[in-house]
Design a protein around this motif. Structure first.
Motif, PDB file in Angstrom:
ATOM      1  N   HIS A 441      34.226   8.917  34.634  1.00 49.08           N
ATOM      2  CA  HIS A 441      33.296   9.613  33.756  1.00 49.08           C
ATOM      3  C   HIS A 441      32.315   8.647  33.111  1.00 49.08           C
ATOM      4  CE1 HIS A 441      31.895  12.985  31.520  1.00 49.08           C
ATOM      5  NE2 HIS A 441      32.121  12.413  30.362  1.00 49.08           N
ATOM      6  N   GLU A 442      32.642   7.359  33.118  1.00 46.38           N
ATOM      7  CA  GLU A 442      31.765   6.413  32.433  1.00 46.38           C
ATOM      8  C   GLU A 442      30.788   5.728  33.374  1.00 46.38           C
ATOM      9  OE1 GLU A 442      33.195   4.112  29.244  1.00 46.38           O
ATOM     10  OE2 GLU A 442      34.949   5.361  28.941  1.00 46.38           O
ATOM     11  N   TRP A 460      47.635  17.130  42.357  1.00 47.64           N
ATOM     12  CA  TRP A 460      48.109  17.049  40.985  1.00 47.64           C
ATOM     13  C   TRP A 460      49.627  16.952  40.888  1.00 47.64           C
ATOM     14  CZ3 TRP A 460      44.973  16.464  36.818  1.00 47.64           C
ATOM     15  CH2 TRP A 460      45.578  16.523  35.567  1.00 47.64           C
TER      16      TRP A 460
ATOM     17  N   ARG B  24      43.687  15.721  26.360  1.00 44.79           N
ATOM     18  CA  ARG B  24      43.788  16.081  27.773  1.00 44.79           C
ATOM     19  C   ARG B  24      44.442  14.927  28.514  1.00 44.79           C
ATOM     20  NH1 ARG B  24      39.414  13.560  30.320  1.00 44.79           N
ATOM     21  NH2 ARG B  24      38.036  12.632  28.772  1.00 44.79           N
ATOM     22  N   TYR B  25      44.724  15.165  29.769  1.00 41.01           N
ATOM     23  CA  TYR B  25      45.385  14.135  30.557  1.00 41.01           C
ATOM     24  C   TYR B  25      44.506  13.740  31.721  1.00 41.01           C
ATOM     25  CZ  TYR B  25      49.620  14.805  27.905  1.00 41.01           C
ATOM     26  OH  TYR B  25      50.533  14.833  26.883  1.00 41.01           O
ATOM     27  N   SER B  26      44.419  12.447  31.979  1.00 40.51           N
ATOM     28  CA  SER B  26      43.702  12.006  33.180  1.00 40.51           C
ATOM     29  C   SER B  26      44.562  12.365  34.379  1.00 40.51           C
ATOM     30  CB  SER B  26      43.476  10.499  33.125  1.00 40.51           C
ATOM     31  OG  SER B  26      44.616   9.821  33.614  1.00 40.51           O
ATOM     32  N   PRO B  27      43.953  12.438  35.589  1.00 44.79           N
ATOM     33  CA  PRO B  27      44.750  12.806  36.765  1.00 44.79           C
ATOM     34  C   PRO B  27      45.959  11.896  36.972  1.00 44.79           C
ATOM     35  CG  PRO B  27      42.419  12.926  37.271  1.00 44.79           C
ATOM     36  CD  PRO B  27      42.519  12.315  35.908  1.00 44.79           C
ATOM     37  N   ALA B  28      45.885  10.665  36.456  1.00 52.88           N
ATOM     38  CA  ALA B  28      47.028   9.763  36.605  1.00 52.88           C
ATOM     39  C   ALA B  28      48.105  10.048  35.557  1.00 52.88           C
ATOM     40  CB  ALA B  28      46.559   8.315  36.499  1.00 52.88           C
ATOM     41  N   GLY B  29      47.828  10.990  34.629  1.00 53.45           N
ATOM     42  CA  GLY B  29      48.845  11.367  33.660  1.00 53.45           C
ATOM     43  C   GLY B  29      48.695  10.683  32.314  1.00 53.45           C
ATOM     44  N   LEU B  30      47.583   9.963  32.117  1.00 50.73           N
ATOM     45  CA  LEU B  30      47.355   9.243  30.868  1.00 50.73           C
ATOM     46  C   LEU B  30      46.730  10.199  29.855  1.00 50.73           C
ATOM     47  CD1 LEU B  30      47.595   6.056  30.426  1.00 50.73           C
ATOM     48  CD2 LEU B  30      45.103   6.118  30.456  1.00 50.73           C
ATOM     49  N   ILE B  32      44.433  11.434  26.806  1.00 51.68           N
ATOM     50  CA  ILE B  32      43.177  10.987  26.211  1.00 51.68           C
ATOM     51  C   ILE B  32      42.868  11.933  25.050  1.00 51.68           C
ATOM     52  CG2 ILE B  32      40.705  10.620  26.581  1.00 51.68           C
ATOM     53  CD1 ILE B  32      41.341  10.109  29.526  1.00 51.68           C
ATOM     54  N   LEU B  59      37.573   8.058  20.591  1.00 50.18           N
ATOM     55  CA  LEU B  59      38.494   8.266  21.725  1.00 50.18           C
ATOM     56  C   LEU B  59      39.747   7.454  21.486  1.00 50.18           C
ATOM     57  CD1 LEU B  59      36.605   8.025  25.125  1.00 50.18           C
ATOM     58  CD2 LEU B  59      37.819   9.983  24.185  1.00 50.18           C
ATOM     59  N   CYS B  61      43.090   6.459  23.850  1.00 49.87           N
ATOM     60  CA  CYS B  61      43.701   6.632  25.172  1.00 49.87           C
ATOM     61  C   CYS B  61      45.064   5.967  25.218  1.00 49.87           C
ATOM     62  CB  CYS B  61      42.819   6.005  26.251  1.00 49.87           C
ATOM     63  SG  CYS B  61      41.134   6.596  26.229  1.00 49.87           S
ATOM     64  N   ARG B  86      29.148   3.465  25.577  1.00 50.40           N
ATOM     65  CA  ARG B  86      28.436   4.711  25.893  1.00 50.40           C
ATOM     66  C   ARG B  86      29.440   5.791  26.227  1.00 50.40           C
ATOM     67  NH1 ARG B  86      23.251   4.452  29.704  1.00 50.40           N
ATOM     68  NH2 ARG B  86      24.037   6.527  30.142  1.00 50.40           N
ATOM     69  N   SER B  87      29.080   7.003  25.894  1.00 52.03           N
ATOM     70  CA  SER B  87      30.105   8.025  26.079  1.00 52.03           C
ATOM     71  C   SER B  87      30.148   8.571  27.502  1.00 52.03           C
ATOM     72  CB  SER B  87      29.913   9.162  25.076  1.00 52.03           C
ATOM     73  OG  SER B  87      28.913  10.028  25.529  1.00 52.03           O
ATOM     74  N   ASP B  88      29.078   8.491  28.265  1.00 50.17           N
ATOM     75  CA  ASP B  88      29.167   8.926  29.672  1.00 50.17           C
ATOM     76  C   ASP B  88      28.100   8.223  30.484  1.00 50.17           C
ATOM     77  OD1 ASP B  88      26.750  10.371  29.419  1.00 50.17           O
ATOM     78  OD2 ASP B  88      27.872  12.023  28.509  1.00 50.17           O
ATOM     79  N   HIS B  89      28.075   8.521  31.783  1.00 46.96           N
ATOM     80  CA  HIS B  89      27.204   7.762  32.677  1.00 46.96           C
ATOM     81  C   HIS B  89      25.888   8.469  32.931  1.00 46.96           C
ATOM     82  CE1 HIS B  89      29.099  10.553  35.529  1.00 46.96           C
ATOM     83  NE2 HIS B  89      28.020  10.398  36.225  1.00 46.96           N
ATOM     84  N   HIS B  99      35.954   3.558  20.806  1.00 40.19           N
ATOM     85  CA  HIS B  99      37.233   3.514  21.524  1.00 40.19           C
ATOM     86  C   HIS B  99      38.262   2.846  20.622  1.00 40.19           C
ATOM     87  CE1 HIS B  99      35.943   4.585  25.715  1.00 40.19           C
ATOM     88  NE2 HIS B  99      34.769   4.409  25.127  1.00 40.19           N
TER      89      HIS B  99
END
Lengths: 734, 109
Positions: A441-442, A460, B24-30, B32, B59, B61, B86-89, B99
């Motif tokens: 996302h960054e 998933w 929420r969770y990142s796809p790896a399960g982390l 955030i 944020l 994490c 920065r918050s996004d790309h 952070h």
């Protein structure tokens, strides 16, 4: 002494058959017929080949010939008609003869196992049958009891003829006992049962179709049974098969995937009280051989199978039926790249029997063959009974907020249909997994397969990233390999993600997800289908596995989540595939007395394909698409062959195809050559792939060219560095 | 971490949590967690005292930090230490986000 030469097809990638001297203990030549297996020395190993012919002399000097080791069969294992079919396939697809003839044999026979063919000659009581008989079973079925009594008195068994002296031949009751396991066969005569149960009544269109085919049972004729979904094509097949069985002949039925057509299979089993042989890839080698033998010796009156079942030997063929003839799974995509539909037509012609190609969405090739008079067109334009064709609605999702790919209007329609008691809905998305890729996302980094030009798919539940092209698997990245951010997100939707989204919206309803991941375990698909039939799961979400053949009477709404998928494919057949898929998926809606509707989410509501398909139907779409093909000089108006090459280095495939092109230029007359170009996905499983397309306006010209060209490709220098293959009438140009 | 020149990036700020964090969770399960911090203080500028007010997205994490963030309800006073990014790309106006590296629940004043 008169010493002949055996010409043998030996499995190998070489474009030739091989000459051998007969083995030392060779049976008399007159008994040596083409189609027997021969064990031969080949290089430093031994191979099982098929005898093609017995020659007076060889082009090779006698001292160069080696003797064969052993003749494995007393009589031809492959009947002459199948030998002819294989011979035709080998010439048409320009494939090494050894591999083609190997395809015809079940794997155990290919390995040299005894064919052990058996035919039912009589019956014998089993131990279980004897025990139950002693207990007074069966109490209610007096005929069966009488048969058991006769057999119990002669525990060694009786032939059919002996049995007939005691009772009037009672095939039906014998078979009931046999199915219960109370009696067993005594190794065997052909037995084709003729019992049929009271069938459903036919409508006028069905009656006309059945009548047309019935009248043509004595010779070759190809029929295109073009019937909308739910129009009762299966019932037509059943009637034809019943007539064929009543004449004591066999029926061969090809279907796209057995696992996906359990309902068709169940209906045949219910209605035709005969032995079915079922052939598909999920069988063990042993089961496959048994089914093959049942077909060959005639004890199976009906043979149902997938693509490769087109090579099943039949002792007395009466009709060939291809269900869902447009389905791409009929084309073999590796090795011997035959098209089972096209081979089946050749087979029907050779056997002088009719062939019926059934579909709601016929392939453009088949419709073209109707136009030029090669196939007879039989139409079933309306659904049977009271069921009506579903209404189709295009949902413009531009500017809509999408929750995991689902628009609010779609959710509202789902809610409305699910509010009805027992109502079921189905969502279709041809993408398994959770999301087609992972994005940072960054910084925008995307997860790539390191062996393919493809993204890794997020799964998933497994917590894995998987490449759907080469199978590479890894754990999901915790942080971005490029910038280190942990804010990685799954990008896009797969069936698994839609399932999760729907669980949030409808927490109390059972959801059935049907794709290759959820049905991997044996029996899991059947379990899901049962749950759906019993109404325990009311939301169905799936890939194309859901699109084929299933009958879900309570489904009243079908949603196509991503209608844009396939509208802009690189392949010129992408539009045809998309249209077929939409119609097939739509066909799952409202198949009983309930009115169905179909919703297609798209960003391109004005796309001509969607507009024609929805306002005028598949036939109009097909006519328009054929017009485009004619203008663009594409199949079926032209004929193609694709030469593919791949290697670990990027240059080698291109170099080989360049040489192949130069060679072609010296032979080509009226042949167009396009390429070499990299394949649409150039790198796959670590290998670079390129291709050269050959196209011409006459089939004969294409094959005259290939005859000369393919044989010489092996002599090219660059051939040693690549793996190459030729695909005649390719279905995918990559 | 910031031994190199031009690598300094540290912010220490206190304030109130605006509303409960979204996790929420990142796809790896982390996990955030994301929330906004409302800051209000008096600071010296050019020898004059003035009010400083801002609202900044935060944020957090990883399991350890998110466990603490879960305990924060709206209005909770916290001190957050971390770095800005920065918050996004996406192109356009660069929004900043804090952070978290350390987070501390303060006593209610």
């Amino acid at each position: 002494m008169d010493r002949r030469i055996l010409r043998i097809a030996v499995p190998s990638p070489l474009y030739q058959s091989f000459d051998y001297l007969p083995p030392l203990d060779c049976p008399p030549y007159r008994r040596l017929q083409p189609g027997v297996r021969v064990r031969v020395p080949f290089g430093r190993r031994f191979q099982v080949g098929l005898l093609l012919e017995v020659l007076e002399e060889s082009a090779l000097p006698p001292e160069k010939l080696r003797p064969a080791l052993e003749i494995l069969d007393d009589e031809p294992l492959i009947p002459p008609d199948l030998m002819d079919l294989a011979e035709w396939g080998q010439r048409y697809y320009h494939h090494p003869p050894g591999e083609v003839f190997a395809t015809v044999l079940p794997i155990l026979l290919r390995q040299g196992h005894a064919s052990g063919h058996s035919t039912v000659m009589g019956w014998r009581i089993t131990a279980a049958g004897l025990a139950l008989y002693a207990e007074g079973e069966p109490r209610r079925a007096s005929r069966q009891r009488q048969l058991l009594e006769i057999l119990a008195e002669r525990p060694s068994g009786m032939t059919i003829q002996q049995l007939r002296q005691h009772v009037v031949g009672d095939q039906r009751n014998l078979r009931i006992l046999w199915r219960k396991g109370w009696i067993e066969t005594l190794g065997d005569a052909p037995s084709i049962d003729r019992v049929c149960e009271a069938p459903l009544s036919l409508n006028l269109d069905q009656r006309e179709a059945v009548a047309a085919i019935d009248q043509a049972l004595d010779g070759f004729q190809a029929f295109l049974l073009d019937g909308v979904t739910g129009s009762g094509k299966t019932e037509v097949y059943l009637r034809i098969v019943q007539t064929v069985l009543a004449r004591g002949r066999q029926a061969l039925i090809l279907v796209p995937e057995i696992g996906l057509t359990p309902q068709l299979l169940a209906r045949f089993q219910e209605r035709l009280n005969v032995r079915l042989a079922v052939l598909h890839s999920a069988l063990s080698n042993k089961e496959r051989l048994v089914a093959w033998q049942l077909a060959r010796n005639g004890s199976a009156a009906v043979v149902i199978g997938t693509r490769s079942a087109v090579f099943t030997p039949l002792c007395n063929p009466g009709v060939i039926i291809i269900d869902e003839e447009h389905d791409t799974s009929f084309k073999q995509q590796e090795g011997f790249r035959y098209h089972a539909r096209d081979l089946a037509i050749v087979r029907a012609r050779q056997a002088s029997v009719p062939i019926v190609l059934g579909s709601a969405t016929p392939a453009l090739e088949s419709l073209y063959n109707v136009h030029n008079g090669r196939y007879r067109h039989l139409r079933l334009p309306s659904r049977v009974g009271s069921s009506q064709e579903p209404s189709i609605e295009v949902l413009d999702v531009r500017h809509q907020t999408l929750d995991e790919g689902l628009s609010t209007p779609l959710i509202e329609r789902l809610q409305a249909h699910l509010a009805q008691p027992d109502g079921q809905v189905m969502l279709f998305l041809n993408r398994r997994g959770f999301a087609p890729t992972l994005i940072c996302h960054e910084c925008g980094w995307l997860s790539q397969c390191r062996r393919c030009d493809a993204h890794l798919t997020v799964h998933w539940k497994k917590r894995r990233m998987i490449c759907h092209h080469c199978g590479l698997e890894q754990s999901i990245e915790v942080s971005c390999p490029a910038c280190g951010s942990v804010d990685l997100r799954a990008l896009g939707q797969g069936t698994e993600r839609i399932e999760q989204a729907l669980k949030r919206v409808f927490p109390d309803l059972g959801i059935a997800r049907i794709d290759r991941d959820s049905t991997r375990r044996k029996g899991s698909l059947q379990q899901l289908l049962n749950d759906i039939q019993q109404g325990q799961r009311r939301i169905l979400i799936g890939t194309q596995m859901l699109a084929k053949g299933h009958h879900f009477p309570n489904v009243t709404l079908v949603g196509i989540v991503d209608g844009d998928q396939g509208l802009f494919g690189a392949d010129f057949r992408a539009g045809e595939r998309m249209a077929q898929l939409i119609v097939q998926v739509a066909g799952r809606a409202g198949r009983a007395d309930k009115l169905g509707s179909v919703v297609i989410q798209t960003h391109h509501p004005q796309h001509p394909l969607l507009r024609v398909l929805i306002s005028e139907g598949y036939a109009a779409f097909a006519t328009a698409a054929l017009g485009e093909r004619r203008q663009a000089l594409l199949p079926p108006y032209t004929w193609q062959a694709l030469l593919r090459a791949e290697a670990v280095s990027r240059e080698a495939p291109h170099a080989f195809l360049d040489e192949a092109r130069q060679l072609a230029a010296t032979l080509a007359d009226g042949i167009e050559l396009y390429g070499p170009v990299p394949a649409p996905m150039e790198r796959r499983a670590g290998r670079y792939r390129s291709q050269l397309l050959v196209q011409t306006d006459q089939r004969g010209r294409l094959h005259r060219f290939l005859d000369q060209w393919v044989g010489r490709l092996v002599t090219l220098k660059a051939t040693r560095k690549v793996r190459w293959s030729l695909d005649v009438d390719p279905q995918d140009l990559f | 971490m910031s031994g190199e020149p031009l690598a300094e990036n540290a912010l220490l700020i206190a304030g109130h949590v605006l509303e409960t964090a979204q996790i929420r969770y990142s796809p790896a399960g982390l996990p955030i967690a994301r929330f906004s911090l409302e800051h209000r203080s008096r600071q010296m500028e050019a020898g004059i005292e003035r009010e400083a007010r801002c609202r900044i997205p935060v944020l957090a994490c990883g399991e350890a930090l998110v466990r603490r963030v879960r305990l924060l309800s709206a209005g909770a006073p916290v001190r957050v230490e971390g770095f800005l990014a920065r918050s996004d790309h996406r192109q356009g106006e660069a929004r900043l986000v804090l952070h978290t590296q350390h987070i501390e629940l303060l006593e209610n004043p």
